[in-house]
Enzyme design. Structure first.
Site, PDB file in Angstrom:
ATOM      1  N   SER A 178     -68.631 -14.665  62.802  1.00 43.93           N
ATOM      2  CA  SER A 178     -69.193 -13.328  62.669  1.00 43.93           C
ATOM      3  C   SER A 178     -69.306 -12.933  61.193  1.00 43.93           C
ATOM      4  CB  SER A 178     -68.349 -12.324  63.467  1.00 43.93           C
ATOM      5  OG  SER A 178     -68.985 -11.070  63.576  1.00 43.93           O
ATOM      6  N   HIS A 234     -70.269 -12.663  72.032  1.00 41.79           N
ATOM      7  CA  HIS A 234     -69.775 -12.664  70.653  1.00 41.79           C
ATOM      8  C   HIS A 234     -68.336 -13.186  70.632  1.00 41.79           C
ATOM      9  CE1 HIS A 234     -70.145 -11.606  66.468  1.00 41.79           C
ATOM     10  NE2 HIS A 234     -69.016 -10.929  66.507  1.00 41.79           N
ATOM     11  N   ASP A 287     -75.037 -12.933  72.836  1.00 41.95           N
ATOM     12  CA  ASP A 287     -74.313 -12.126  71.838  1.00 41.95           C
ATOM     13  C   ASP A 287     -74.962 -10.742  71.719  1.00 41.95           C
ATOM     14  OD1 ASP A 287     -73.005 -11.086  69.590  1.00 41.95           O
ATOM     15  OD2 ASP A 287     -72.826 -13.071  68.670  1.00 41.95           O
TER      16      ASP A 287
END
Length: 264
Positions: free
Chosen positions: A152, A238, A206
């Protein structure tokens, strides 16, 4: 007279013991004239060692990610040093200025391909990552054996750090990340950095860093001459999956083997 005899016997025994000890030490000493190639040089030692730097996501911590190393059990990782640093705590715009661990500011979530970026904050974070890399290079680890990986926000920082490092590294692995700067930064990418391979993995489900943000990565990298392997994972949101980590192990392992073959 008796005391003199006893003294001579004691002296003889001591001399004999000393001779036996000397002979024993001579037997243990390595023979002289060993071929030079049997003594590993510092250069070869650097080729045998490796370093993996893992950068966590927004609001997370380094120690919480340490179990990731358990997926890397292949013999090639026997001499690997791992580092899981934690981001400094700072206000984050997308969370109404709430203070949390963050490598740089994030203006909005979900992240899309066109989201605004904190360019100056990213460059400052890159300097810190480069300092970590330089420390390991100074300690003798060859840059070809250094891998930067991140999830991320940490994936976005991984991309920036690898592209802006002046030397070719072993590789950079981006998980659910995005391109965290504009096209103007591409002028700062050195010819050596363009040789560093990138692995980019992204979940198609995601909803935090949209799949479109990940998809924008490979065309960007292609435009600056960087090799990128992009892997899409259906139904993955995610998060990190076991499948992604096992593939990362194989991906890094193949590059460590290629690095070792250079000096074999």
């Amino acid at each position: 007279m008796g005391s003199l005899v006893r003294f001579l016997f004691t002296l003889a025994a001591a001399v004999g013991a000393a001779a036996l000890l000397a002979a024993s030490l001579r037997r243990r000493a390595p023979p002289s004239g060993l071929p030079a190639q049997l003594v590993p040089s510092s250069h070869m030692a650097g080729r045998n060692r490796s370093f993996v730097l893992w950068l966590h996501g927004l609001g997370d911590s380094g120690p919480a990610n340490e179990p990731i190393r358990n997926f890397f059990s292949a013999p090639e990782f026997r001499l690997t040093k791992w580092s899981f640093p934690s981001a400094p705590r700072s206000p984050v715009s997308c969370n109404n200025g709430f203070v949390m661990p963050s490598w740089f500011d994030i203006h909005e979530l979900p992240m899309s391909a066109g989201s605004p970026q904190d360019g100056s904050g990213v460059l400052k974070a890159v300097e810190n990552v480069h300092a970590m890399i330089n420390k390991e290079v100074a300690n003798g680890i060859h840059p070809d054996n250094i891998f930067v990986c991140g999830f991320s926000q940490g994936g976005a920082l991984t991309l920036a750090s690898v592209l802006l490092y002046p030397k070719k590294l072993g590789g950079g692995a981006v998980f659910s990340g995005w391109v965290p700067f504009g096209s103007s930064v591409t002028e700062r990418i050195s010819p050596e950095a363009r040789k560093t391979p990138i692995l980019w993995s992204h979940g198609m489900a995601d909803r935090t860093v949209l799949f479109e943000a990940g998809q924008a990565g490979p065309p960007f990298l292609q435009s600056v001459g960087v090799t990128c392997e992009f892997k899409a994972y259906p139904d993955l949101g995610h998060s990190l999956s076991k499948e992604e980590l096992l593939y990362l192990e194989s991906w890094i392992k193949s590059r460590l083997n290629a690095s070792a073959e250079k000096d074999s």
